[in-house]
Design a protein around this motif. Structure first.
Motif, PDB file in Angstrom:
ATOM      1  N   VAL A 159      -3.543   3.727   2.379  1.00  0.00           N
ATOM      2  CA  VAL A 159      -4.516   2.495   1.542  1.00  0.00           C
ATOM      3  C   VAL A 159      -3.831   1.383   1.514  1.00  0.00           C
ATOM      4  N   ARG A 160      -4.128   0.143   1.568  1.00  0.00           N
ATOM      5  CA  ARG A 160      -3.786  -0.928   1.618  1.00  0.00           C
ATOM      6  C   ARG A 160      -4.657  -1.980   0.611  1.00  0.00           C
ATOM      7  N   LEU A 161      -3.850  -2.876   0.028  1.00  0.00           N
ATOM      8  CA  LEU A 161      -4.421  -3.926  -0.639  1.00  0.00           C
ATOM      9  C   LEU A 161      -3.872  -5.431  -0.456  1.00  0.00           C
ATOM     10  N   TYR A 200      -8.724   1.695   3.672  1.00  0.00           N
ATOM     11  CA  TYR A 200      -8.501   3.114   3.850  1.00  0.00           C
ATOM     12  C   TYR A 200      -8.388   3.583   5.193  1.00  0.00           C
ATOM     13  N   GLY A 206       0.686  -1.085   0.007  1.00  0.00           N
ATOM     14  CA  GLY A 206      -0.048  -0.159   0.038  1.00  0.00           C
ATOM     15  C   GLY A 206       0.971   1.329  -0.129  1.00  0.00           C
ATOM     16  N   ILE A 248      -9.627  -4.189  -0.011  1.00  0.00           N
ATOM     17  CA  ILE A 248      -8.864  -2.858   0.044  1.00  0.00           C
ATOM     18  C   ILE A 248      -9.422  -2.139   0.971  1.00  0.00           C
TER      19      ILE A 248
END
Length: 395
Positions: free
Chosen positions: A127-129, A173, A119, A171
């Motif tokens: 923000v991370r995936l 936030y 992210g 995902i």
């Protein structure tokens, strides 16, 4: 030797640029007692020889449980102007040698079982995936201040033990902290998009919102999880057939508050859930209805079971105080009578009591002793109890 030293020195700048951190937690306990989570045989009926239901006449035993060990790797890269790339791979461990349902922590032999992501983070937030925790799992649960495995020496009867978790294909936030306030939003994509029994394409996505505030030790947090098309696939007849139209949405929410500073912990929580079929953690507590069972003159089908709506209400209170190296704690938790399709199921309430003490051997090593007891109001369900002694080391 000089060549080896030269190579090591040459590698130092590369290691510094990579900025990789190795961290983890190793913990285990000796547990004794009887619990639905232990899986000890409940024996057979003396007359018919029939295997008794797992919640009846529970048998006691002793276990050596891994209660939540893991190892992780994380790092970041400074991209300039306050922006950083971040990543993490975290894996649950089983130092007692068992996996899956036989393990105290439930981990299988797969990789990246815990929060693992890539992210970006900066002034805008993060923000991370990847595979990511809901806000309930990552930022709440202060009332469940226990180390435990498959027993009941932790706040096991609340939904934190079953619904607070990690979402695949997600995902998330996270807002920056603004005057003590923070906000998160998570979306988990349904990558299967299967066809339900009414020939419509399902979309079992999951979304989660979280909001929190903390100031001078006082805290309050709230989070909501929405489960779309939740009645699809909530029961399986053993032939890989899935049931339910996928036309009903479920949800779970909880609010927590309290004080955690100056050696004192006071944490209270209240939550509610509306979930369907076997997707509800209370499904097995209401008689374990199966395909082919006759209920009120009707033979239950897979679709019938998938569409049973279960509603629950729960609450918990935890008190703890640190005196030197000792932290004695107490938790009381309650689940009220469950509702199935709007009808209250009498005598399905649960009361749980947990008492124990942690002893800090150092900043990273803790030993503990705890005892948990669950009182089931239903006559056909045995009470549960667990006594445990364990050790935890963080690195």
């Amino acid at each position: 030797m000089k060549k080896l030293i030269a190579l090591a020195v040459a590698a130092l700048p590369l290691a510094a640029m990579a900025d990789v951190t190795l961290y983890g937690n190793i913990e285990a306990s000796v547990e004794g007692g009887k619990s639905n989570g232990y899986g000890f045989s409940s024996g057979r009926d003396n007359v018919t020889g029939e295997q008794l239901h797992s919640t009846k006449n529970l048998k006691s035993g002793v276990r050596i449980d891994d209660t939540g060990s893991y190892i992780g790797f994380k790092g970041n890269e400074d991209l300039g102007n306050g922006l950083k790339a971040i990543w993490q791979v975290e894996q649950g461990l089983n130092i007692d040698g068992t996996t899956g349902s036989g393990s105290g922590n439930g981990y299988n032999n797969t990789w990246a079982t815990r929060d693992s992501f890539v992210g970006l983070t900066g002034d805008f937030g993060t923000v991370r995936l990847g595979r990511l925790s809901t806000y309930l799992n990552s930022d709440m649960e202060k009332y469940d201040a226990w180390i435990y495995g498959a027993g009941v020496n932790g706040a096991t009867i609340t939904s934190a033990n079953t619904l607070d978790g990690r979402i695949n294909n997600a995902i998330r936030y996270d807002s920056p902290n603004i005057a003590g306030f923070k906000f998160t939003a998570l979306y988990g994509a349904d990558e299967q998009r299967e066809y339900a029994s009414n020939n419509t394409r399902t979309n079992k996505n999951i979304w989660n919102l979280g909001l929190g505030y903390e100031n001078s030790g006082y805290f309050v947090d709230a989070s909501y999880v929405g489960y779309m098309d939740q009645n699809y696939g909530s029961v399986d007849d053993g032939t890989s057939n899935k049931y339910g139209k996928g036309d009903k949405n479920g949800n779970y929410w909880r609010i927590e508050g309290g004080y955690n500073a100056n050696n004192l912990l006071v944490a209270a929580a209240y939550g509610q859930s509306k979930l369907y079929g076997a997707n509800s953690p209370v499904f097995g507590q209401v008689g374990g209805v199966a395909i082919g069972d006759v209920v009120d003159g009707h033979t239950m089908t897979g679709a019938d079971i998938a569409n049973i709506e279960f509603k629950t209400q729960e609450a918990a209170l935890t008190l703890g105080y640190t005196i030197g190296a000792f932290t004695p704690k107490f938790t009381y938790a309650r689940v009220w009578d469950i509702k199935a399709n709007g009808n209250k199921i009498e005598d399905n309430a649960l009361n749980q009591y947990v008492v124990g003490v942690d002893y800090a051997l150092s900043k990273r090593t803790t030993t503990y002793a705890s005892y948990g007891y669950v009182d089931h109001k239903a006559n056909e369900v045995s009470s549960e109890q667990t006594f445990a002694v364990g050790v935890q080391h963080k690195f």
